[in-house]
Design a protein around this motif. Structure first.
Motif, PDB file in Angstrom:
ATOM      1  N   PHE A   1       0.831  -1.204   0.000  1.00 41.42           N
ATOM      2  CA  PHE A   1       0.000   0.000   0.000  1.00 41.42           C
ATOM      3  C   PHE A   1       0.865   1.252   0.000  1.00 41.42           C
ATOM      4  N   VAL A   2       1.867   1.278   0.870  1.00 45.58           N
ATOM      5  CA  VAL A   2       2.748   2.447   0.940  1.00 45.58           C
ATOM      6  C   VAL A   2       3.481   2.633  -0.384  1.00 45.58           C
ATOM      7  N   ALA A   3       3.997   1.563  -0.947  1.00 39.80           N
ATOM      8  CA  ALA A   3       4.700   1.664  -2.227  1.00 39.80           C
ATOM      9  C   ALA A   3       3.777   2.194  -3.322  1.00 39.80           C
ATOM     10  N   ASP A   4       2.571   1.661  -3.388  1.00 34.96           N
ATOM     11  CA  ASP A   4       1.631   2.081  -4.430  1.00 34.96           C
ATOM     12  C   ASP A   4       1.231   3.546  -4.268  1.00 34.96           C
ATOM     13  N   GLU A   5       0.972   3.970  -3.036  1.00 34.36           N
ATOM     14  CA  GLU A   5       0.557   5.356  -2.818  1.00 34.36           C
ATOM     15  C   GLU A   5       1.692   6.327  -3.132  1.00 34.36           C
ATOM     16  N   LEU A   6       2.889   5.986  -2.741  1.00 31.49           N
ATOM     17  CA  LEU A   6       4.021   6.858  -3.058  1.00 31.49           C
ATOM     18  C   LEU A   6       4.283   6.892  -4.555  1.00 31.49           C
ATOM     19  N   ASP A   7       4.155   5.750  -5.224  1.00 29.17           N
ATOM     20  CA  ASP A   7       4.339   5.730  -6.678  1.00 29.17           C
ATOM     21  C   ASP A   7       3.280   6.584  -7.373  1.00 29.17           C
ATOM     22  N   ALA A   8       2.079   6.617  -6.808  1.00 32.99           N
ATOM     23  CA  ALA A   8       1.014   7.423  -7.392  1.00 32.99           C
ATOM     24  C   ALA A   8       1.299   8.914  -7.289  1.00 32.99           C
ATOM     25  N   LEU A   9       2.225   9.283  -6.403  1.00 25.28           N
ATOM     26  CA  LEU A   9       2.589  10.692  -6.229  1.00 25.28           C
ATOM     27  C   LEU A   9       3.918  11.039  -6.899  1.00 25.28           C
ATOM     28  N   ALA A  10       4.486  10.087  -7.631  1.00 26.72           N
ATOM     29  CA  ALA A  10       5.824  10.290  -8.183  1.00 26.72           C
ATOM     30  C   ALA A  10       5.907  11.521  -9.083  1.00 26.72           C
ATOM     31  N   ASP A  11       4.813  11.838  -9.793  1.00 28.47           N
ATOM     32  CA  ASP A  11       4.842  12.986 -10.705  1.00 28.47           C
ATOM     33  C   ASP A  11       4.108  14.196 -10.130  1.00 28.47           C
ATOM     34  N   ALA A  12       3.729  14.142  -8.875  1.00 27.57           N
ATOM     35  CA  ALA A  12       2.992  15.249  -8.255  1.00 27.57           C
ATOM     36  C   ALA A  12       3.970  16.268  -7.677  1.00 27.57           C
ATOM     37  N   PRO A  13       3.640  17.549  -7.750  1.00 28.92           N
ATOM     38  CA  PRO A  13       4.531  18.589  -7.232  1.00 28.92           C
ATOM     39  C   PRO A  13       4.392  18.757  -5.716  1.00 28.92           C
ATOM     40  N   ILE A  14       4.542  17.657  -4.985  1.00 26.30           N
ATOM     41  CA  ILE A  14       4.441  17.689  -3.536  1.00 26.30           C
ATOM     42  C   ILE A  14       5.286  16.549  -2.986  1.00 26.30           C
ATOM     43  N   ASP A  15       6.028  16.819  -1.901  1.00 28.78           N
ATOM     44  CA  ASP A  15       6.793  15.768  -1.240  1.00 28.78           C
ATOM     45  C   ASP A  15       5.843  14.914  -0.406  1.00 28.78           C
ATOM     46  N   ALA A  16       6.280  13.692  -0.112  1.00 29.53           N
ATOM     47  CA  ALA A  16       5.401  12.767   0.600  1.00 29.53           C
ATOM     48  C   ALA A  16       6.089  12.192   1.824  1.00 29.53           C
ATOM     49  N   GLY A  17       5.274  11.917   2.832  1.00 24.72           N
ATOM     50  CA  GLY A  17       5.683  11.169   4.003  1.00 24.72           C
ATOM     51  C   GLY A  17       4.585  10.171   4.325  1.00 24.72           C
ATOM     52  N   VAL A  18       4.931   9.161   5.104  1.00 27.84           N
ATOM     53  CA  VAL A  18       3.957   8.146   5.500  1.00 27.84           C
ATOM     54  C   VAL A  18       4.016   7.984   7.005  1.00 27.84           C
ATOM     55  N   ASN A  19       2.904   8.244   7.664  1.00 27.72           N
ATOM     56  CA  ASN A  19       2.795   8.085   9.105  1.00 27.72           C
ATOM     57  C   ASN A  19       2.426   6.640   9.400  1.00 27.72           C
ATOM     58  N   VAL A  20       3.219   5.980  10.257  1.00 30.54           N
ATOM     59  CA  VAL A  20       3.001   4.561  10.532  1.00 30.54           C
ATOM     60  C   VAL A  20       2.861   4.325  12.033  1.00 30.54           C
ATOM     61  N   ARG A  21       2.138   3.249  12.342  1.00 32.06           N
ATOM     62  CA  ARG A  21       1.903   2.851  13.724  1.00 32.06           C
ATOM     63  C   ARG A  21       2.498   1.466  13.927  1.00 32.06           C
TER      64      ARG A  21
END
Length: 250
Positions: free
Chosen positions: A69-89
């Protein structure tokens, strides 16, 4: 101030509903960073998330395969003009490692959740319970950092028994690059954390307008984050403009 790296110096971090790639992409332009999640990784937090899904329909913490899930969501943002982080528990370092590796490969931030107050997560040993256990929290942070991930920790003020500046020093030593502090009603704690921590400091809670932005930045925050109204473009634009004005003035 430390250079936060992302522009504008505004993060979005809902954690109160949908916070996926589509939500992050929508915030592009007004925010420079989006924290997705928070994703339950290990057995205790996933069991807690299952209870939350059954009792309150809080399903956003429980993807079937967290790493994919994390890999897919980050890949979906690869071309977006915004940096990404993932909050995990997670209650332990081990389950964080594969997600930290995914984040490192994609230049995303891995954020350890030592913040949430949901009773199920706290009973499992995550969230505020993890915040109270400096040794265990630092072990999780060190594990993520050792995987090469830029590592953030989401923390909360006004937790009895927690010396937030002292914890910030310990997290600095453990390898944290970012502290994301929910100041609650103690905005001045941002200044105390700033004195104790050499990395990037993001301030959160009640960030809505010019006044709230300037208060947190005056206390020494490098950036601010928008919580519950993160899906409101008018709020995002007001905050973006106030941050830009502050740094132009500085």
């Amino acid at each position: 101030m430390t250079d936060a790296g992302f522009r504008p110096r505004v993060a979005v971090a809902s954690l109160s509903g949908q916070s996926d790639a589509a939500w992050a992409r929508e915030a592009s332009g007004e925010a420079g960073l989006a924290f997705l999640g928070g994703v339950a990784l290990d057995e205790p937090t996933r069991t807690a998330a299952e209870r939350m899904a059954a009792d309150r329909n809080r399903t956003e913490f429980l993807p079937a395969d967290p790493v994919a899930f994390v890999a897919d969501e980050l890949d979906a943002l690869a071309d977006a003009p915004i940096d990404a982080g993932v909050n995990v528990r997670s209650t332990a370092p081990g389950p964080v490692l594969p997600v930290a590796a995914v984040c490192a490969e994609r230049d995303a931030i891995l954020e350890v959740n030592a913040h949430c107050r949901q009773s199920e997560m706290c009973a499992a040993g995550a969230g505020e319970t993890l915040l109270r256990d400096t040794e265990r929290l630092c072990a999780v942070v060190s594990a993520a950092a050792d995987e090469g991930a830029t590592t953030s920790v989401k923390v909360r003020a006004e937790v009895p028994g927690v010396d937030l500046p002292g914890l910030a020093r310990a997290l600095d030593d453990a390898g944290a690059d970012v502290i994301h502090v929910d100041a609650m009603d103690s905005e001045g704690v941002v200044a105390s954390v700033r004195e104790a921590f050499d990395g990037v400091l993001i301030a959160n809670n009640g960030v809505r307008d010019r006044a709230t932005v300037r208060e947190y930045l005056a206390y020494g925050a490098d950036a601010v984050s928008i919580g519950r109204p993160s899906d409101n473009p008018r709020v995002r634009a007001r905050v973006r403009d106030a941050v830009a004005e502050w740094f132009d003035d500085a």
